[in-house]
Design an enzyme around this catalytic site. Structure first.
Site, PDB file in Angstrom:
ATOM      1  N   LYS A 372     -12.749   9.689   4.095  1.00 16.38           N
ATOM      2  CA  LYS A 372     -14.139   9.476   4.535  1.00 16.38           C
ATOM      3  C   LYS A 372     -14.980   8.848   3.423  1.00 16.38           C
ATOM      4  CE  LYS A 372     -14.660  13.872   5.479  1.00 16.38           C
ATOM      5  NZ  LYS A 372     -13.319  14.357   5.114  1.00 16.38           N
ATOM      6  N   SER A 689      -8.025  29.240  22.046  1.00 17.37           N
ATOM      7  CA  SER A 689      -6.931  28.338  22.410  1.00 17.37           C
ATOM      8  C   SER A 689      -5.547  28.951  22.236  1.00 17.37           C
ATOM      9  CB  SER A 689      -7.045  27.035  21.629  1.00 17.37           C
ATOM     10  OG  SER A 689      -6.697  27.247  20.289  1.00 17.37           O
ATOM     11  N   LYS A 732      -3.266  19.327  16.056  1.00 19.27           N
ATOM     12  CA  LYS A 732      -2.303  20.303  16.551  1.00 19.27           C
ATOM     13  C   LYS A 732      -0.947  19.659  16.817  1.00 19.27           C
ATOM     14  CE  LYS A 732      -5.585  23.565  18.553  1.00 19.27           C
ATOM     15  NZ  LYS A 732      -6.207  24.047  19.790  1.00 19.27           N
TER      16      LYS A 732
HETATM   17  N1  LIG Z   1      -5.745   5.796   4.712  1.00 16.59           N
HETATM   18  C1  LIG Z   1      -5.809   5.836   3.370  1.00 16.59           C
HETATM   19  N2  LIG Z   1      -5.313   4.863   2.638  1.00 16.59           N
HETATM   20  C2  LIG Z   1      -5.366   4.871   1.295  1.00 16.59           C
HETATM   21  N3  LIG Z   1      -5.882   5.857   0.582  1.00 16.59           N
HETATM   22  C3  LIG Z   1      -6.422   6.892   1.243  1.00 16.59           C
HETATM   23  C4  LIG Z   1      -6.411   6.944   2.656  1.00 16.59           C
HETATM   24  N4  LIG Z   1      -6.994   8.086   3.048  1.00 16.59           N
HETATM   25  C5  LIG Z   1      -7.363   8.718   1.922  1.00 16.59           C
HETATM   26  N5  LIG Z   1      -7.011   8.017   0.829  1.00 16.59           N
HETATM   27  C6  LIG Z   1      -7.240   8.377  -0.560  1.00 16.59           C
HETATM   28  O1  LIG Z   1      -7.243   9.804  -0.644  1.00 16.59           O
HETATM   29  C7  LIG Z   1      -8.210  10.229  -1.607  1.00 16.59           C
HETATM   30  C8  LIG Z   1      -9.148  11.211  -0.982  1.00 16.59           C
HETATM   31  O2  LIG Z   1      -9.977  10.576  -0.042  1.00 16.59           O
HETATM   32  P1  LIG Z   1     -11.502  10.860   0.152  1.00 16.59           P
HETATM   33  O3  LIG Z   1     -12.164   9.615   0.613  1.00 16.59           O
HETATM   34  O4  LIG Z   1     -12.072  11.499  -1.049  1.00 16.59           O
HETATM   35  O5  LIG Z   1     -11.434  11.914   1.308  1.00 16.59           O
HETATM   36  P2  LIG Z   1     -12.602  12.651   2.069  1.00 16.59           P
HETATM   37  O6  LIG Z   1     -13.886  12.069   1.641  1.00 16.59           O
HETATM   38  O7  LIG Z   1     -12.288  12.426   3.516  1.00 16.59           O
HETATM   39  O8  LIG Z   1     -12.452  14.088   1.749  1.00 16.59           O
HETATM   40  C9  LIG Z   1      -8.920   8.980  -2.091  1.00 16.59           C
HETATM   41  O9  LIG Z   1      -8.363   8.592  -3.309  1.00 16.59           O
HETATM   42  C10 LIG Z   1      -8.610   7.974  -1.021  1.00 16.59           C
HETATM   43  O10 LIG Z   1      -8.596   6.668  -1.525  1.00 16.59           O
END
Ligand SMILES: Nc1ncnc2c1ncn2[C@@H]1O[C@H](COP(=O)(O)OP(=O)(O)O)[C@@H](O)[C@H]1O
Ligand SMILES: [Mg+2]
Length: 797
Positions: A372, A689, A732
């Site tokens: 996110k 659920s 799930k």
């Molecule tokens: N689809 C993806 N492709 C590449 N890297 C990802 C992906 N999803 C998450 N990451 C990596 O995982 C790490 C955690 O993501 P983050 O954006 O902090 O998650 P969130 O904000 O959803 O908790 C980051 O370094 C991010 O770049």
């Protein structure tokens, strides 16, 4: 004065007329005095030993010259004190330590024996009667007491314990003896006192000693005060000089002051503020000029002016609204997430047509670590905007959003204005993280302030309490994130366009690790591709045994961990390329942290597999049901929430009302207790659920038909056995797949959501959509339904 058990009555009448003699050095012992004494001389040791074997009494008489080793009778004063040995300790070097208490004065009449120690004949000392008239005696005693008080006031009289005794002592003899011990007299003076027969004369001598002592102490004090006066004088001069400096500085300061205001005015002119803000700033500079430069208020104004100057009132970046570029950037930064990326690009498209950012606010909802925050960064990169991240987790206070008024000590702007200052432009991508964690309590409702921030009709003039001036937030693109939608206040929810991100499958995680996390971490740790390589089994092992999460945050952390270890090995001279395999991951990360949920080994009676949604992703849960003799009770354990408990009741009621259809007889409910347990008690579980799972476990228990081990299910159950819709489908299903399940039973009403689940996840899974419990039970048993055969049933009970 000393140990009560050891104290000897002070006016002991019968004093023997011959006693061993102990010549003492450096001290004159008075009656009633308690003294410690070290005895080292051979003859004296003999004397003490003799005394110990007899009356414990010794005669103490002082030597005329302390240094004499074996004094002759002529070298010993004839007047001394008879003392009793209260305690004797033999020291390791052969010497003796004594605690003695003086009893009465005595005079040596003759020496009877000299070897191995002196024995002397004594004459008891008769205290003469006091001859002084009462009044005079009283006057003397009062004088002495007054003198003692003086000495005490100088802090010199050592034995504060003796004071109460002295205060009430009327006997001039004992009074003078007691005081004499503490005056620090010379040997001669002390001996002279001891020998003074008349108690009044003795007390007068003591009094004159004290008078002398008081004189000395007074003089000492005067000298001290004088010395101190010297110091005070120099301190005063120093102080005056400092003051003079300050005055001089003040006189010259005019220039410095005007320099400071000049600088502020220049900065204000350069900050291209809106007119209203500029006027306010000028007003503050004028106020500052009138104040003392070192006052607290001036410092406050300075800080405030700096805020005004540093706010990006009119600084903006130019948007790149190139959709192809945006798509490219999003793909460069993230694996998968196709739908999400698509929606983001569409959103940007709408904005570029409307030439404004006044669309709804994006809200990314999903478990931690699914990307996110990093999507937000990507959007900023794609559009060429600055990015700021402000976490709202744990914000309870409206002032954290909107700031404190400047009248508060240490007031600061709220997080929004701080974020804007940090961005340095008025149109950043502003991510409000964890908007679902905003709390509401007595300090005000932060969500109403947020509403104002996010409302395009109001946010062109957002007012922060500290700034006290409106700031235009209308060019800011806000993006919010949340783990869950439900806790977000509805008015906020209504302004937002929710975009769901769900957890990743094992395959997706492997791909993310390979394409993103590993190259990123290599670069971060300065490790070259030629130096390390991961094979697929290695990555899978990290995911399955070292992480349990929907996202990839811990996976990223574990990879970083491996990189650190690798970097170290390289520095230490390891040759060749490190290959991380399934077999050697443990060498880098230690023993595995998680065991994948143990599969049920065979179809079992009373155990059914359910699916649960948690904020960190999906999980499978086992529901165990068992029965024992009892009175028809139902107990539920495993840290279950109220809703889940009610749903267990409903499941049981459903089963009971379907006894016949299930072939359960004779009625077992009144003679037995049923226990439903959901293991992993530390994880709180709630929600409806698990209804069909509990009903299935009960049906199995009561019919004796085992549940298929490869079936997982989720759905709410009604009393009539209808199966109702559930949420969190994708998480799930992912959890079921991770756990190796083959058949997934879902509510019919969820069939429409199946296209959320990517085809590669669906592969190898069979979905059963149930309208009611009979569909569930058919799928859950290998013999198409649960029906007790009477034989099997009675066999069990
Ligand atoms: N689809 C993806 N492709 C590449 N890297 C990802 C992906 N999803 C998450 N990451 C990596 O995982 C790490 C955690 O993501 P983050 O954006 O902090 O998650 P969130 O904000 O959803 O908790 C980051 O370094 C991010 O770049
Ligand atoms: Mg985040």
């Amino acid at each position: 004065m000393s140990d009560a058990t050891l104290a000897v009555p002070l006016d002991r009448p019968e004093v023997p007329d011959t006693l061993p003699l102990l010549p003492v050095r450096d001290i004159v012992v008075f009656p009633n005095m308690v003294v410690p004494l070290f005895v080292g001389r051979e003859s004296s040791i003999h004397a003490v030993r003799f005394a110990m074997e007899h009356s414990r009494l010794v005669m103490l008489a002082s030597q005329k010259v302390s240094s004499t080793e074996s004094p002759q009778p002529s070298e010993i004063y004839t007047t001394g004190t008879i003392a009793t040995v209260m305690r004797m300790i033999t020291l390791s070097d052969g010497r003796i330590k004594l605690l003695l208490q003086g009893m009465v004065k005595a005079k040596i009449v003759s020496y009877l024996q000299s070897v191995p120690f002196y024995t002397v004949r004594l004459q008891k000392w008769d205290e003469p009667k006091v001859t002084l008239p009462d009044i005079e005696l009283h006057a003397l005693i009062r004088l002495v007491r007054g003198q003692i008080e003086r000495i005490i006031s100088f802090g010199r009289f050592p034995v504060t314990k003796a004071i109460p005794v002295i205060e009430h002592m009327e006997d001039p003899s004992r009074l003078s003896d007691l005081i004499a011990q503490h005056l620090g007299l010379t040997m001669e003076a002390a001996q002279d006192l001891l020998e003074t027969v008349d108690p009044v004369a003795r007390l007068k001598k003591v009094s004159s000693f004290m008078a002398k002592e008081i004189d000395i102490l007074t003089m000492q004090q005067e000298i001290q005060v004088e010395a101190k006066g010297e110091i005070d004088k120099s301190q005063r001069e120093y102080f005056l000089r400092e003051q003079m400096k300050a005055i001089q500085k003040e006189l010259n300061d005019g220039d410095e002051r005007s320099l400071e205001s000049k600088e502020f005015r220049e900065k204000i002119a350069a900050a291209s503020m809106p007119k209203k803000v500029e006027e306010e700033a000028e007003k503050q500079v004028k106020r500052m000029e009138k104040m003392h430069p070192d006052s607290a208020e001036t410092a406050n104004i300075r800080t405030y002016l700096e805020w005004l100057i540093e706010m990006p009132w009119s600084k903006e970046t130019q948007d790149k609204l190139d959709l192809a570029l945006a798509e490219k950037v999003l793909n460069e930064d993230h694996y998968g997430l196709d739908k999400v990326k698509e929606r983001i690009v569409e959103y940007l498209a709408v904005c570029s047509i409307k030439k404004t950012m006044k669309g709804p606010i994006l809200c990314f909802v999903g478990p931690p670590g699914v990307g996110k925050t990093s999507l937000g960064r990507s959007i900023a990169r794609a559009m060429g905007r600055e990015f700021v991240l402000v976490s709202l987790g744990g914000v309870h206070d409206e002032a954290e959003i909107r700031g404190h008024r400047r009248t508060y000590i240490g007031a600061l702007p709220g997080r929004i204005i701080q974020g804007i200052k940090q961005a340095g432009t008025k149109n950043p991508i502003f991510m409000l993280d964890e908007i679902d964690k905003v709390g509401t309590d007595f300090r005000g409702d932060p969500s109403s302030a947020l509403l104002e921030v996010l409302d395009p009709k109001q946010n062109h003039a957002f007012s922060d309490h500290y700034l006290g001036l409106p700031f235009d937030l209308s060019k800011v693109m806000f993006i919010t994130t949340a783990n869950q939608i439900d806790p977000i206040p509805t008015p906020l929810k209504d302004r937002m366009e929710i975009i769901h991100l769900s957890g990743y499958t094992l395959e997706e995680k492997v791909a993310i690790a390979r394409q993103f996390l590993i190259p990123q971490q290599m670069a971060e740790h300065g490790v070259l591709p030629a130096q390390v390589r991961f094979d697929n089994a290695g990555i899978r092992k990290i995911i399955a045994h070292y992480t349990r999460e929907a996202g990839v945050r811990n996976l990223e952390r574990e990879i970083a961990h491996i990189m650190r270890k690798t970097a170290r090995k390289i520095v230490e001279g390891a040759l060749g390329r490190q290959v991380i395999t399934g077999a050697n991951v443990g060498n880098f990360l230690g023993t595995s942290k998680f065991q994948p949920e143990a599969a049920v080994e065979k179809d079992t009676v009373g155990i059914a597999t359910g699916l649960a949604w948690t904020p960190t992703g999906g999980d499978i849960i086992r529901v165990e049901a068992t029965m024992m003799r009892g009175k028809g009770g139902l107990s539920l354990t495993g840290n279950l929430g109220d809703v889940m408990k009610e749903s267990a009741q409903a499941a049981l009621s459903y089963i009971r009302s379907n006894e016949k259809a299930l072939g359960i007889s004779p009625n077992p409910f009144s003679e037995n207790d049923i226990h439903i347990h959901v293991p992993s008690g530390a994880i709180p579980k709630d929600g409806p659920s698990a209804g069909i799972t509990m009903a299935t476990a009960l049906a199995s228990l009561l019919t004796g038909v085992p549940v298929r081990r490869d079936v997982a299910m989720t759905g709410e159950v009604t009393l009539r056995g209808r199966v109702l819709q559930i949420g969190g489908l994708k998480e799930k299903v992912l959890a079921a797949k991770r756990a190796g399940m083959k058949i997934i039973v879902l509510p019919k009403q969820n069939e429409k959501d199946l296209d959320e689940i990517p085809p590669h996840v669906q592969k190898g899974l069979k979905f059963v959509f149930a309208n009611d419990m009979s569909d569930v039970l058919t799928a859950a048993s290998r013999q198409s339904g649960f029906k007790a055969t009477p034989r099997r049933h009675s066999g069990r009970l």
